[in-house]
Scaffold this motif. Structure first.
Motif, PDB file in Angstrom:
ATOM      1  N   ASN A 123     -32.908  42.095  -9.131  1.00 62.57           N
ATOM      2  CA  ASN A 123     -31.964  41.544 -10.098  1.00 62.57           C
ATOM      3  C   ASN A 123     -30.716  42.408 -10.230  1.00 62.57           C
ATOM      4  O   ASN A 123     -29.601  41.897 -10.328  1.00 62.57           O
ATOM      5  N   PHE A 124     -30.907  43.728 -10.237  1.00 58.62           N
ATOM      6  CA  PHE A 124     -29.777  44.643 -10.365  1.00 58.62           C
ATOM      7  C   PHE A 124     -28.803  44.457  -9.203  1.00 58.62           C
ATOM      8  O   PHE A 124     -27.596  44.337  -9.391  1.00 58.62           O
ATOM      9  N   LEU A 125     -29.326  44.399  -7.988  1.00 58.53           N
ATOM     10  CA  LEU A 125     -28.483  44.255  -6.807  1.00 58.53           C
ATOM     11  C   LEU A 125     -27.807  42.883  -6.768  1.00 58.53           C
ATOM     12  O   LEU A 125     -26.620  42.769  -6.424  1.00 58.53           O
ATOM     13  N   ILE A 126     -28.548  41.838  -7.118  1.00 51.78           N
ATOM     14  CA  ILE A 126     -27.970  40.498  -7.108  1.00 51.78           C
ATOM     15  C   ILE A 126     -26.834  40.395  -8.122  1.00 51.78           C
ATOM     16  O   ILE A 126     -25.794  39.785  -7.849  1.00 51.78           O
ATOM     17  N   ASP A 127     -27.000  41.009  -9.296  1.00 53.99           N
ATOM     18  CA  ASP A 127     -25.932  40.977 -10.290  1.00 53.99           C
ATOM     19  C   ASP A 127     -24.702  41.754  -9.825  1.00 53.99           C
ATOM     20  O   ASP A 127     -23.561  41.374 -10.133  1.00 53.99           O
ATOM     21  N   LEU A 128     -24.906  42.838  -9.076  1.00 51.16           N
ATOM     22  CA  LEU A 128     -23.764  43.534  -8.482  1.00 51.16           C
ATOM     23  C   LEU A 128     -23.032  42.599  -7.511  1.00 51.16           C
ATOM     24  O   LEU A 128     -21.801  42.514  -7.515  1.00 51.16           O
ATOM     25  N   GLY A 129     -23.822  41.909  -6.676  1.00 48.44           N
ATOM     26  CA  GLY A 129     -23.230  40.964  -5.740  1.00 48.44           C
ATOM     27  C   GLY A 129     -22.522  39.824  -6.444  1.00 48.44           C
ATOM     28  O   GLY A 129     -21.482  39.340  -5.980  1.00 48.44           O
ATOM     29  N   ALA A 130     -23.074  39.372  -7.575  1.00 41.34           N
ATOM     30  CA  ALA A 130     -22.457  38.279  -8.334  1.00 41.34           C
ATOM     31  C   ALA A 130     -21.090  38.695  -8.870  1.00 41.34           C
ATOM     32  O   ALA A 130     -20.145  37.889  -8.860  1.00 41.34           O
ATOM     33  N   GLN A 131     -20.975  39.926  -9.336  1.00 42.86           N
ATOM     34  CA  GLN A 131     -19.680  40.397  -9.823  1.00 42.86           C
ATOM     35  C   GLN A 131     -18.657  40.461  -8.698  1.00 42.86           C
ATOM     36  O   GLN A 131     -17.494  40.071  -8.863  1.00 42.86           O
ATOM     37  N   GLU A 132     -19.098  40.923  -7.537  1.00 48.64           N
ATOM     38  CA  GLU A 132     -18.205  40.977  -6.376  1.00 48.64           C
ATOM     39  C   GLU A 132     -17.775  39.564  -5.968  1.00 48.64           C
ATOM     40  O   GLU A 132     -16.592  39.309  -5.704  1.00 48.64           O
ATOM     41  N   MET A 133     -18.733  38.638  -5.929  1.00 48.76           N
ATOM     42  CA  MET A 133     -18.421  37.258  -5.565  1.00 48.76           C
ATOM     43  C   MET A 133     -17.446  36.640  -6.558  1.00 48.76           C
ATOM     44  O   MET A 133     -16.461  35.986  -6.169  1.00 48.76           O
ATOM     45  N   ALA A 134     -17.689  36.829  -7.848  1.00 46.16           N
ATOM     46  CA  ALA A 134     -16.818  36.262  -8.871  1.00 46.16           C
ATOM     47  C   ALA A 134     -15.405  36.819  -8.753  1.00 46.16           C
ATOM     48  O   ALA A 134     -14.417  36.086  -8.910  1.00 46.16           O
ATOM     49  N   TYR A 135     -15.293  38.101  -8.460  1.00 44.30           N
ATOM     50  CA  TYR A 135     -13.985  38.725  -8.306  1.00 44.30           C
ATOM     51  C   TYR A 135     -13.191  38.073  -7.174  1.00 44.30           C
ATOM     52  O   TYR A 135     -12.016  37.709  -7.336  1.00 44.30           O
ATOM     53  N   HIS A 136     -13.828  37.883  -6.028  1.00 48.92           N
ATOM     54  CA  HIS A 136     -13.130  37.283  -4.886  1.00 48.92           C
ATOM     55  C   HIS A 136     -12.809  35.806  -5.141  1.00 48.92           C
ATOM     56  O   HIS A 136     -11.745  35.313  -4.730  1.00 48.92           O
ATOM     57  N   LEU A 137     -13.697  35.086  -5.813  1.00 49.73           N
ATOM     58  CA  LEU A 137     -13.417  33.691  -6.151  1.00 49.73           C
ATOM     59  C   LEU A 137     -12.211  33.577  -7.084  1.00 49.73           C
ATOM     60  O   LEU A 137     -11.361  32.700  -6.917  1.00 49.73           O
ATOM     61  N   LEU A 138     -12.155  34.465  -8.062  1.00 48.54           N
ATOM     62  CA  LEU A 138     -11.038  34.423  -9.002  1.00 48.54           C
ATOM     63  C   LEU A 138      -9.725  34.798  -8.320  1.00 48.54           C
ATOM     64  O   LEU A 138      -8.668  34.263  -8.669  1.00 48.54           O
ATOM     65  N   GLN A 139      -9.781  35.700  -7.355  1.00 48.61           N
ATOM     66  CA  GLN A 139      -8.587  35.980  -6.572  1.00 48.61           C
ATOM     67  C   GLN A 139      -8.065  34.695  -5.926  1.00 48.61           C
ATOM     68  O   GLN A 139      -6.862  34.421  -5.943  1.00 48.61           O
ATOM     69  N   MET A 140      -8.993  33.929  -5.332  1.00 52.08           N
ATOM     70  CA  MET A 140      -8.601  32.670  -4.701  1.00 52.08           C
ATOM     71  C   MET A 140      -8.032  31.697  -5.727  1.00 52.08           C
ATOM     72  O   MET A 140      -7.010  31.046  -5.489  1.00 52.08           O
ATOM     73  N   GLN A 141      -8.701  31.586  -6.886  1.00 55.04           N
ATOM     74  CA  GLN A 141      -8.245  30.651  -7.910  1.00 55.04           C
ATOM     75  C   GLN A 141      -6.863  31.012  -8.431  1.00 55.04           C
ATOM     76  O   GLN A 141      -5.981  30.152  -8.552  1.00 55.04           O
ATOM     77  N   VAL A 142      -6.684  32.292  -8.764  1.00 59.73           N
ATOM     78  CA  VAL A 142      -5.400  32.733  -9.316  1.00 59.73           C
ATOM     79  C   VAL A 142      -4.295  32.548  -8.282  1.00 59.73           C
ATOM     80  O   VAL A 142      -3.172  32.143  -8.608  1.00 59.73           O
ATOM     81  N   LEU A 143      -4.608  32.834  -7.017  1.00 60.94           N
ATOM     82  CA  LEU A 143      -3.624  32.643  -5.960  1.00 60.94           C
ATOM     83  C   LEU A 143      -3.207  31.178  -5.867  1.00 60.94           C
ATOM     84  O   LEU A 143      -2.013  30.851  -5.858  1.00 60.94           O
ATOM     85  N   GLU A 144      -4.197  30.269  -5.825  1.00 60.54           N
ATOM     86  CA  GLU A 144      -3.887  28.840  -5.707  1.00 60.54           C
ATOM     87  C   GLU A 144      -3.101  28.348  -6.922  1.00 60.54           C
ATOM     88  O   GLU A 144      -2.139  27.590  -6.799  1.00 60.54           O
ATOM     89  N   GLN A 145      -3.521  28.789  -8.114  1.00 61.31           N
ATOM     90  CA  GLN A 145      -2.875  28.332  -9.342  1.00 61.31           C
ATOM     91  C   GLN A 145      -1.416  28.799  -9.397  1.00 61.31           C
ATOM     92  O   GLN A 145      -0.514  28.043  -9.759  1.00 61.31           O
ATOM     93  N   ASN A 146      -1.166  30.054  -8.996  1.00 64.38           N
ATOM     94  CA  ASN A 146       0.184  30.594  -9.078  1.00 64.38           C
ATOM     95  C   ASN A 146       1.092  30.073  -7.971  1.00 64.38           C
ATOM     96  O   ASN A 146       2.309  30.039  -8.137  1.00 64.38           O
ATOM     97  N   LEU A 147       0.500  29.662  -6.850  1.00 65.71           N
ATOM     98  CA  LEU A 147       1.310  29.041  -5.808  1.00 65.71           C
ATOM     99  C   LEU A 147       1.975  27.769  -6.337  1.00 65.71           C
ATOM    100  O   LEU A 147       3.080  27.411  -5.932  1.00 65.71           O
ATOM    101  N   LEU A 148       1.278  27.088  -7.248  1.00 65.93           N
ATOM    102  CA  LEU A 148       1.792  25.836  -7.791  1.00 65.93           C
ATOM    103  C   LEU A 148       2.726  26.044  -8.975  1.00 65.93           C
ATOM    104  O   LEU A 148       3.642  25.251  -9.198  1.00 65.93           O
ATOM    105  N   THR A 149       2.513  27.111  -9.755  1.00 64.57           N
ATOM    106  CA  THR A 149       3.188  27.212 -11.051  1.00 64.57           C
ATOM    107  C   THR A 149       4.102  28.415 -11.205  1.00 64.57           C
ATOM    108  O   THR A 149       4.970  28.406 -12.080  1.00 64.57           O
ATOM    109  N   ASN A 150       3.904  29.477 -10.416  1.00 66.30           N
ATOM    110  CA  ASN A 150       4.677  30.708 -10.620  1.00 66.30           C
ATOM    111  C   ASN A 150       5.905  30.707  -9.711  1.00 66.30           C
ATOM    112  O   ASN A 150       5.797  30.873  -8.498  1.00 66.30           O
TER     113      ASN A 150
END
Length: 230
Positions: A155-182
């Motif tokens: 569980n400890f390792l999977i949660d570390l991986g989940a934080q890493e995954m969420a970070y990279h997903l949010l990078q993609m989301q913020v990039l896509e969102q700002n391409l349209l609006t910023n």
């Protein structure tokens, strides 16, 4: 993976019974037979959908309609409605990420990108598994490997991986969102200019000059945000 089942329906009980859950993530594995059809909802968490084998045809929120396979991943926002058709035997792995984790890391990513605070996006994000997605792909593979670890540290390792995954997903989301609006940040302006004017761009220095930046500073900022050089 140890939890497998051909689902007869997508009710929440079946999903959680045949998945693996930690504090930050739910990992759900499906085997779907050919000529399968189902309608379901993505519930309260963002849902990252990947395909191990086969392909899916999906209609999301009655608006977006497309097919995807193992070369593409889909991020569904919470409370999405999905209509799914399976033409061939398909194996799928789905990651549901805690909304609290996503919200916490969203602030980190927006500060890193130096963009204004924004509300969570409700758009569907599609991403090909290419060079741009290497970091995200690596984090997904690590989580799969962690599933085989002994229970006391899994569980400890999977949660570390989940934080890493969420970070990279949010990078993609913020990039896509700002391409349209910023329309002010030089990197997002540059990406739009590259997409629209690529044949006429002779050198990266020409782009940097457009935004009153040095070549080195522009290149560093561009790579920090996109993971790629201009």
């Amino acid at each position: 993976m140890e939890h497998s089942k051909t689902l007869g329906d997508f009710n929440r009980y079946s999903e959680l019974k045949y998945g693996y859950e930690t504090e930050l993530i739910r990992i759900l594995y499906y085997e779907l037979p050919e000529n399968y059809y189902e309608k379901y909802a993505s519930y309260e968490y963002p849902k990252l959908c990947t395909i191990l084998e086969g392909r899916k045809e999906v209609k999301i929120n009655e608006t977006e309609h497309f097919e995807y396979d193992s070369q593409e991943i889909i991020l569904l926002p919470p409370q999405s409605s999905v209509e799914m058709r399976i033409k061939e035997h398909t194996k799928a792995l789905v990651f549901e990420l805690s909304d609290q984790l996503m919200e916490r890391l969203r602030n980190v990513v927006e500060e890193e990108f130096q963009v204004p605070e924004s509300s969570p996006t409700h758009a569907v994000v599609r991403c090909e598994l290419n060079e741009k997605a290497n970091s995200l792909t690596a984090s997904m593979e690590r989580i799969k490997q962690y599933m085989a670890h002994p229970a006391e540290r899994k569980n400890f390792l999977i949660d570390l991986g989940a934080q890493e995954m969420a970070y990279h997903l949010l990078q993609m989301q913020v990039l896509e969102q700002n391409l349209l609006t910023n329309h002010r940040h030089p990197v997002f302006r540059a990406i739009r200019d590259i997409q629209e004017q690529l044949p006429g761009i002779r050198h990266v220095k020409d782009l940097a000059d457009n935004y009153n930046m040095s070549h080195a500073n522009f290149t560093n900022q561009f790579k920090k945000i996109t993971g790629l050089t201009p």
